[in-house]
Design an enzyme around this catalytic site. Structure first.
Site, short mmCIF file in Angstrom:
data_model
loop_
_atom_site.label_atom_id
_atom_site.label_comp_id
_atom_site.label_asym_id
_atom_site.label_seq_id
_atom_site.Cartn_x
_atom_site.Cartn_y
_atom_site.Cartn_z
N CYS A 115 1.09 -1.22 0.23
CA CYS A 115 0.05 -0.23 0.06
C CYS A 115 0.77 1.22 -0.14
O CYS A 115 0.01 1.82 -0.48
CB CYS A 115 -0.71 -0.05 1.47
N HIS A 261 -3.43 7.33 0.88
CA HIS A 261 -3.76 5.55 0.55
C HIS A 261 -5.59 5.06 0.88
O HIS A 261 -5.76 5.60 2.10
CB HIS A 261 -3.08 5.10 0.92
N ASN A 291 -9.63 -0.63 -2.86
CA ASN A 291 -8.09 0.03 -2.59
C ASN A 291 -7.37 -0.85 -3.85
O ASN A 291 -7.62 -2.20 -3.81
CB ASN A 291 -8.52 -1.25 -1.06
#
Length: 334
Positions: A115, A261, A291
């Site tokens: 991530c 993020h 995501n």
């Protein structure tokens, strides 16, 4: 010493939109359950039969970024590619980009920081440019999650979160040290690696074990201790954003746009409240894309720029937290 400046941005998302209602046909879940916990309404998943992969999506985003930069592919000196879902176990996707874009035999480096991968990647590129080794670097974040998810009720806690997509930027030498990437900040805490991971393939589960397995092997599916990750994420996000501001002598009021993020809308909302930021000071698109891990920040940055939410002179803050655990931030003067 030089700074590095983003001069071109691009993104690519597969056409196939998968809504929460679509997922309810695959597993025991519903739109209300997903939105309440994650903020996600839909995501993009590569449709079976199409040729998109992490490398191919990355190449599509890269072509747009290079065109917008005003450069040609032959002006690119180096490639940095961030992903947790490469096309092959090895080699990495960076060399595929060199081939797909028919570039000269420049160097290519892959970053595996999940991530926070894109921020790690631009930090690496920034150092190459700062020292004068390279002038123009292509940085890509791309993920193909959907082919590796457990799309049953057993895996719903993870599978509803992730989407496919890619983003890219061109970093170029900037002689004015008050502009461009002012600083990047990188951290890790490996003792929590097993809280968000894919266990296989690994040194303990490689070819002999794969061949010998006669039962369904769930070690290839992502595992996440969601509550544990959430609690750590909100702390580390705040810390690494403040670290960047302090490094550059800035107060939180100096943030013109925060691009976190896109892991969970609730995390972004927590950070927004902590830093007393208005809605127009935080950019979120997790509602549309889910995501996308290493692609998340660069897709959001590209979209924010496309929507004219970034203007010259703005302080743009990028921040990410994820598997590893790793976390990072970048302070950019646009």
């Amino acid at each position: 010493m030089y700074n590095s400046k983003i001069i071109g941005l691009g993104k690519y998302l597969p056409n196939n939109v998968v809504t929460n209602d679509d997922l309810s046909k695959l597993m025991d879940t519903n739109d209300e359950w997903i939105q309440e916990r994650t903020g996600i309404k839909e995501r993009r998943w590569i449709k079976a039969g199409t040729n998109d992969t992490s490398a191919i999506m990355g190449a599509k985003a890269a072509r747009i970024a290079i065109e917008r930069s005003g450069l040609t592919k032959d002006a690119i000196d180096f490639i940095v590619f961030a992903t947790l879902s490469p096309d092959y176990y090895f080699p990495g996707c960076g060399v595929q980009i060199q081939d797909l874009l028919e570039m000269p035999t420049i160097g290519a480096l892959d970053v595996r920081n999940q991530c926070s991968g894109f921020i790690y990647a631009i930090s690496v590129a920034d150092q190459f440019i700062k020292t004068g080794m390279y002038k123009n670097i292509l940085v890509i974040g791309s993920e193909y999650h959907s082919n590796g998810l457990d799309k049953t009720t057993r895996g719903r806690g993870v599978s509803v979160i992730f989407g496919d997509g890619a983003g890219a930027c061109v970093l170029s030498r900037e002689e004015d040290n008050t502009k461009g990437i002012l600083s990047t900040h990188l951290h890790s805490e490996g003792k929590y690696a097993d809280k968000l991971m894919v266990a296989s393939p690994s040194i303990a589960h490689w070819v002999p074990e794969i061949l010998a397995s006669e039962e369904e092997d769930t070690s290839y599916f992502p595992y996440m201790d969601g509550t544990f990750v959430f609690k750590h994420a909100v702390v580390r996000f705040s810390e690494v954003i403040m670290e960047g501001l302090i490094k550059n002598g800035l107060q939180k009021e100096a943030i013109d746009l925060l691009i976190p993020h896109q892991a969970n809308l609730r995390i972004a909302q927590f950070i927004q409240k902590k830093f007393a930021l208005r809605d127009d000071q935080v950019f979120n698109n997790i509602m549309k894309y889910g995501n996308t891990t290493a692609a998340s920040v660069i897709i959001a940055l590209t979209e924010a720029w496309e929507e004219d939410k970034i203007k010259e002179g703005d302080h743009v803050v990028l921040a990410a937290f994820g598997s590893g655990f790793t976390w990072a931030s970048a302070i950019i003067k646009w």
